[in-house]
Design a protein around this motif. Structure first.
Motif, PDB file in Angstrom:
ATOM      1  N   LEU A  27      41.610  53.107  30.961  1.00 42.46           N
ATOM      2  CA  LEU A  27      42.203  53.909  32.033  1.00 42.46           C
ATOM      3  C   LEU A  27      41.323  53.920  33.277  1.00 42.46           C
ATOM      4  N   SER A  28      40.033  53.656  33.084  1.00 47.19           N
ATOM      5  CA  SER A  28      39.119  53.533  34.216  1.00 47.19           C
ATOM      6  C   SER A  28      38.701  52.065  34.319  1.00 47.19           C
ATOM      7  N   PRO A  29      38.136  51.655  35.444  1.00 42.20           N
ATOM      8  CA  PRO A  29      37.769  50.245  35.596  1.00 42.20           C
ATOM      9  C   PRO A  29      36.875  49.768  34.449  1.00 42.20           C
ATOM     10  N   THR A  30      37.181  48.577  33.956  1.00 37.02           N
ATOM     11  CA  THR A  30      36.427  48.008  32.842  1.00 37.02           C
ATOM     12  C   THR A  30      35.973  46.598  33.174  1.00 37.02           C
ATOM     13  N   ARG A  31      34.971  46.177  32.452  1.00 40.40           N
ATOM     14  CA  ARG A  31      34.454  44.824  32.616  1.00 40.40           C
ATOM     15  C   ARG A  31      35.052  43.953  31.516  1.00 40.40           C
ATOM     16  N   GLU A  32      35.594  42.816  31.917  1.00 39.38           N
ATOM     17  CA  GLU A  32      36.129  41.832  30.974  1.00 39.38           C
ATOM     18  C   GLU A  32      35.220  40.619  31.044  1.00 39.38           C
ATOM     19  N   SER A  33      34.539  40.333  29.952  1.00 35.99           N
ATOM     20  CA  SER A  33      33.647  39.178  29.949  1.00 35.99           C
ATOM     21  C   SER A  33      34.429  37.905  29.667  1.00 35.99           C
ATOM     22  N   LYS A  34      33.843  36.802  30.044  1.00 36.84           N
ATOM     23  CA  LYS A  34      34.459  35.500  29.798  1.00 36.84           C
ATOM     24  C   LYS A  34      34.662  35.306  28.297  1.00 36.84           C
ATOM     25  N   THR A  35      33.680  35.722  27.507  1.00 39.00           N
ATOM     26  CA  THR A  35      33.769  35.578  26.057  1.00 39.00           C
ATOM     27  C   THR A  35      34.926  36.372  25.485  1.00 39.00           C
ATOM     28  N   SER A  36      35.084  37.614  25.923  1.00 43.44           N
ATOM     29  CA  SER A  36      36.177  38.429  25.376  1.00 43.44           C
ATOM     30  C   SER A  36      37.528  37.855  25.751  1.00 43.44           C
ATOM     31  N   ALA A  75      55.856  37.585  30.114  1.00 45.25           N
ATOM     32  CA  ALA A  75      55.958  38.996  30.525  1.00 45.25           C
ATOM     33  C   ALA A  75      54.604  39.519  30.993  1.00 45.25           C
ATOM     34  N   ALA A  76      53.537  39.112  30.318  1.00 47.63           N
ATOM     35  CA  ALA A  76      52.194  39.551  30.702  1.00 47.63           C
ATOM     36  C   ALA A  76      51.832  39.071  32.102  1.00 47.63           C
ATOM     37  N   LEU A  77      52.299  37.875  32.447  1.00 44.95           N
ATOM     38  CA  LEU A  77      52.019  37.360  33.790  1.00 44.95           C
ATOM     39  C   LEU A  77      52.638  38.254  34.861  1.00 44.95           C
ATOM     40  N   LEU A  78      53.760  38.887  34.523  1.00 49.27           N
ATOM     41  CA  LEU A  78      54.429  39.786  35.469  1.00 49.27           C
ATOM     42  C   LEU A  78      53.871  41.211  35.416  1.00 49.27           C
ATOM     43  N   ILE A  79      53.508  41.660  34.237  1.00 46.77           N
ATOM     44  CA  ILE A  79      53.107  43.054  34.040  1.00 46.77           C
ATOM     45  C   ILE A  79      51.704  43.351  34.560  1.00 46.77           C
ATOM     46  N   PHE A  80      50.777  42.411  34.368  1.00 49.15           N
ATOM     47  CA  PHE A  80      49.382  42.663  34.724  1.00 49.15           C
ATOM     48  C   PHE A  80      49.059  42.011  36.074  1.00 49.15           C
ATOM     49  N   PRO A  81      48.919  42.816  37.122  1.00 51.89           N
ATOM     50  CA  PRO A  81      48.690  42.263  38.465  1.00 51.89           C
ATOM     51  C   PRO A  81      47.246  41.803  38.667  1.00 51.89           C
ATOM     52  N   ARG A  82      47.084  40.928  39.625  1.00 53.06           N
ATOM     53  CA  ARG A  82      45.756  40.446  40.008  1.00 53.06           C
ATOM     54  C   ARG A  82      45.098  41.407  40.998  1.00 53.06           C
ATOM     55  N   LYS A  83      45.899  42.279  41.581  1.00 55.63           N
ATOM     56  CA  LYS A  83      45.429  43.182  42.626  1.00 55.63           C
ATOM     57  C   LYS A  83      44.262  44.046  42.131  1.00 55.63           C
ATOM     58  N   GLY A  84      43.195  44.026  42.896  1.00 57.37           N
ATOM     59  CA  GLY A  84      42.045  44.864  42.581  1.00 57.37           C
ATOM     60  C   GLY A  84      41.082  44.270  41.574  1.00 57.37           C
ATOM     61  N   VAL A  85      41.391  43.126  40.992  1.00 58.09           N
ATOM     62  CA  VAL A  85      40.491  42.488  40.035  1.00 58.09           C
ATOM     63  C   VAL A  85      39.445  41.714  40.817  1.00 58.09           C
ATOM     64  N   GLU A  86      38.176  41.913  40.465  1.00 55.94           N
ATOM     65  CA  GLU A  86      37.097  41.233  41.182  1.00 55.94           C
ATOM     66  C   GLU A  86      35.991  40.820  40.224  1.00 55.94           C
ATOM     67  N   LEU A  87      35.113  39.946  40.713  1.00 60.12           N
ATOM     68  CA  LEU A  87      33.975  39.503  39.905  1.00 60.12           C
ATOM     69  C   LEU A  87      32.980  40.646  39.728  1.00 60.12           C
ATOM     70  N   ASP A  88      32.310  40.675  38.591  1.00 62.53           N
ATOM     71  CA  ASP A  88      31.257  41.657  38.383  1.00 62.53           C
ATOM     72  C   ASP A  88      29.980  41.180  39.090  1.00 62.53           C
ATOM     73  N   PRO A  90      26.896  39.989  38.058  1.00 62.10           N
ATOM     74  CA  PRO A  90      26.331  38.661  37.763  1.00 62.10           C
ATOM     75  C   PRO A  90      27.351  37.528  37.944  1.00 62.10           C
ATOM     76  N   GLN A  91      28.567  37.890  38.317  1.00 67.51           N
ATOM     77  CA  GLN A  91      29.662  36.950  38.559  1.00 67.51           C
ATOM     78  C   GLN A  91      29.993  36.115  37.313  1.00 67.51           C
ATOM     79  N   THR A  92      29.899  36.753  36.153  1.00 71.05           N
ATOM     80  CA  THR A  92      30.233  36.075  34.895  1.00 71.05           C
ATOM     81  C   THR A  92      31.435  36.704  34.208  1.00 71.05           C
ATOM     82  N   GLY A  93      31.928  37.782  34.778  1.00 71.65           N
ATOM     83  CA  GLY A  93      33.074  38.485  34.201  1.00 71.65           C
ATOM     84  C   GLY A  93      33.876  39.142  35.301  1.00 71.65           C
TER      85      GLY A  93
END
Length: 171
Positions: A27-36, A75-88, A90-93
């Motif tokens: 529900l709050s901003p999270t980090r998604e790693s390349k591995t996950s 459906a996931a391509l439509l449901i989950f927007p790219r808006k607001g997603v940015e690199l962390d 170290p720029q690895t996630g």
């Protein structure tokens, strides 16, 4: 209903609480790693495919499952927007904005698996019909497609953002 809840194994409640934890955390901003992003989808797809009952009509079951995975991914391509997603940093996630969609997705995943597990235990004769097997394959495939489609979308976004980052001059 109470009998069903009382006879549910404790490990099922543990998985439910774990999914709720990660869903509420999302529900709050999270980090998604390349591995996950790379590991989650294949594990869930493998588990879903392994859980299919292929006794009555294996080709039809796998076909329904695969079609549902594709539909869920689209459906996931439509449901989950790219808006607001940015690199962390170290720029690895990725840093993904908080959303209730992830919590709902996790709860849907749990509900589908719980429902079919319940049917297998309580109504094994009904759970073994071709219609129920195809419903299970379709529901499981769709939910896994949603999760996999989300992971694939964010992985491709990660690669795109990494390619656009400023290159540090060496030498």
């Amino acid at each position: 209903m109470l009998n069903t809840l009382q006879n549910t194994p404790l490990w099922v409640y543990a998985i439910f609480l774990l999914l709720c934890y990660y869903g509420v955390k999302a529900l709050s901003p999270t980090r998604e790693s390349k591995t996950s992003l790379l590991v989650t989808a294949p594990i869930l797809l493998g588990w879903s495919l392994y859980s299919l009952n292929l006794t009555l009509n294996p080709q039809l079951s796998v076909s329904c499952w695969l079609a549902a995975v594709i539909l869920g991914s689209l459906a996931a391509l439509l449901i989950f927007p790219r808006k607001g997603v940015e690199l962390d940093d170290p720029q690895t996630g990725l840093i993904v904005p908080g959303t209730a969609k992830t919590l709902m997705l996790y709860l849907l995943f749990f509900a589908v698996n719980y429902y079919f597990g319940y049917q297998d235990d309580v109504h094994p004769e009904m759970a073994a019909t071709l219609e129920m097997l195809l419903l299970k394959a379709s529901a499981s495939g769709f939910v896994c497609g949603l999760i996999s489609g989300r992971a694939l979308k964010f992985y491709r976004l990660l690669l795109t953002l990494q390619a656009k980052r400023p290159q540090i001059a060496t030498g």
